[in-house]
Design a protein around this motif. Sequence first.
Motif, PDB file in Angstrom:
ATOM      1  N   GLN A  92       0.814  -1.202   0.000  1.00 13.39           N
ATOM      2  CA  GLN A  92       0.000   0.000   0.000  1.00 13.39           C
ATOM      3  C   GLN A  92       0.853   1.261   0.000  1.00 13.39           C
ATOM      4  O   GLN A  92       0.386   2.333  -0.368  1.00 13.39           O
ATOM      5  N   VAL A  93       2.085   1.114   0.449  1.00 13.52           N
ATOM      6  CA  VAL A  93       3.020   2.228   0.500  1.00 13.52           C
ATOM      7  C   VAL A  93       4.318   1.740  -0.134  1.00 13.52           C
ATOM      8  O   VAL A  93       4.840   0.711   0.275  1.00 13.52           O
ATOM      9  N   LYS A  94       4.809   2.465  -1.144  1.00 18.94           N
ATOM     10  CA  LYS A  94       5.952   1.972  -1.902  1.00 18.94           C
ATOM     11  C   LYS A  94       7.107   2.954  -1.887  1.00 18.94           C
ATOM     12  O   LYS A  94       6.921   4.151  -2.104  1.00 18.94           O
ATOM     13  N   GLN A  95       8.278   2.429  -1.623  1.00 19.00           N
ATOM     14  CA  GLN A  95       9.489   3.210  -1.753  1.00 19.00           C
ATOM     15  C   GLN A  95      10.315   2.531  -2.834  1.00 19.00           C
ATOM     16  O   GLN A  95      10.866   1.460  -2.625  1.00 19.00           O
ATOM     17  N   ASN A  96      10.375   3.139  -3.988  1.00 14.97           N
ATOM     18  CA  ASN A  96      10.946   2.472  -5.155  1.00 14.97           C
ATOM     19  C   ASN A  96      12.464   2.522  -5.215  1.00 14.97           C
ATOM     20  O   ASN A  96      13.067   1.804  -6.013  1.00 14.97           O
ATOM     21  N   SER A  97      13.071   3.356  -4.389  1.00 12.05           N
ATOM     22  CA  SER A  97      14.531   3.426  -4.386  1.00 12.05           C
ATOM     23  C   SER A  97      15.061   2.737  -3.139  1.00 12.05           C
ATOM     24  O   SER A  97      14.926   3.265  -2.043  1.00 12.05           O
ATOM     25  N   PRO A  98      15.704   1.588  -3.307  1.00 18.74           N
ATOM     26  CA  PRO A  98      16.238   0.884  -2.121  1.00 18.74           C
ATOM     27  C   PRO A  98      17.390   1.642  -1.469  1.00 18.74           C
ATOM     28  O   PRO A  98      17.623   1.487  -0.277  1.00 18.74           O
ATOM     29  N   SER A  99      18.106   2.444  -2.262  1.00 20.27           N
ATOM     30  CA  SER A  99      19.257   3.132  -1.691  1.00 20.27           C
ATOM     31  C   SER A  99      19.477   4.473  -2.374  1.00 20.27           C
ATOM     32  O   SER A  99      19.022   4.701  -3.498  1.00 20.27           O
ATOM     33  N   LEU A 100      20.164   5.338  -1.646  1.00 21.41           N
ATOM     34  CA  LEU A 100      20.460   6.680  -2.143  1.00 21.41           C
ATOM     35  C   LEU A 100      21.781   7.129  -1.528  1.00 21.41           C
ATOM     36  O   LEU A 100      21.978   6.980  -0.320  1.00 21.41           O
ATOM     37  N   SER A 101      22.658   7.662  -2.366  1.00 20.09           N
ATOM     38  CA  SER A 101      23.936   8.183  -1.882  1.00 20.09           C
ATOM     39  C   SER A 101      24.033   9.663  -2.212  1.00 20.09           C
ATOM     40  O   SER A 101      23.793  10.052  -3.351  1.00 20.09           O
ATOM     41  N   VAL A 102      24.405  10.456  -1.218  1.00 22.87           N
ATOM     42  CA  VAL A 102      24.584  11.892  -1.425  1.00 22.87           C
ATOM     43  C   VAL A 102      25.824  12.346  -0.674  1.00 22.87           C
ATOM     44  O   VAL A 102      26.314  11.664   0.232  1.00 22.87           O
ATOM     45  N   GLN A 103      26.311  13.501  -1.070  1.00 25.05           N
ATOM     46  CA  GLN A 103      27.474  14.063  -0.387  1.00 25.05           C
ATOM     47  C   GLN A 103      27.018  14.976   0.745  1.00 25.05           C
ATOM     48  O   GLN A 103      25.949  15.617   0.674  1.00 25.05           O
ATOM     49  N   GLU A 104      27.828  15.020   1.759  1.00 29.65           N
ATOM     50  CA  GLU A 104      27.560  15.896   2.894  1.00 29.65           C
ATOM     51  C   GLU A 104      27.321  17.323   2.404  1.00 29.65           C
ATOM     52  O   GLU A 104      28.023  17.827   1.533  1.00 29.65           O
TER      53      GLU A 104
END
Lengths: 113, 116
Positions: free
Chosen positions: A3-15
């Motif tokens: 019922q609730v979907k998060q399609n991105s298992p991972s995310l990388s960003v810079q500080e």
Amino acid sequence: DQQVKQNSPSLSVQEGRISILNCDYTNSMFDYFLWYKKYPAEGPTFLISISSIKDKNEDGRFTVFLNKSAKHLSLHIVPSQPGDSAVYFCATHPNTGFQKLVFGTGTRLLVSP
Amino acid sequence: EAQVTQNPRYLITVTGKKLTVTCSQNMNHEYMSWYRQDPGLGLRQIYYSMNVEVTDKGDVPEGYKVSRKEKRNFPLILESPSPNQTSLYFCASSLGWGGRWADTQYFGPGTRLTVL
């Protein structure tokens, strides 16, 4: 049936940059949404919530946006810090009961120095 | 210190051997709940309780039992565990069950269960 979907298992960003975590939901009747944060070897902790009567809620570096027509919410973290590295879950109360909670599958955020 | 405690933290058992995971909270919370976390599935609610002697099913109650005889305790019982119950389990509590109850939900540290 998720019922609730998060399609991105991972995310990388810079500080220092912005992190945007996304969540889609299936039922337009859902009217309250939450984000929880989870560090390894710990239980989840509540981060921020939003009611459907609003389209934005802000708490310090964390802002949640709600787009009801698209059935989409997003969590913005600005600026991102290494300590924000965790798994983020969106959640809502399903139609089957306000005392219940359904979660997305989670997005693992990694903020690198 | 306000907390939700779970015991044991780690457990390896065999199929069919009854087990109980205990959960206790020291905040006088009315609402308590059990969740399981599995890769690719996120957190799923097993059972919840709105007060003493009041329990109800979450999304994945099959194979589990709960009881709420005292306000502070909410044990999770697996009468005949099976390998598909291998998971990370979280107990949680919240002050009440109305309004924004989920905003004040405290989670325990988790119990990692392996059923062989």
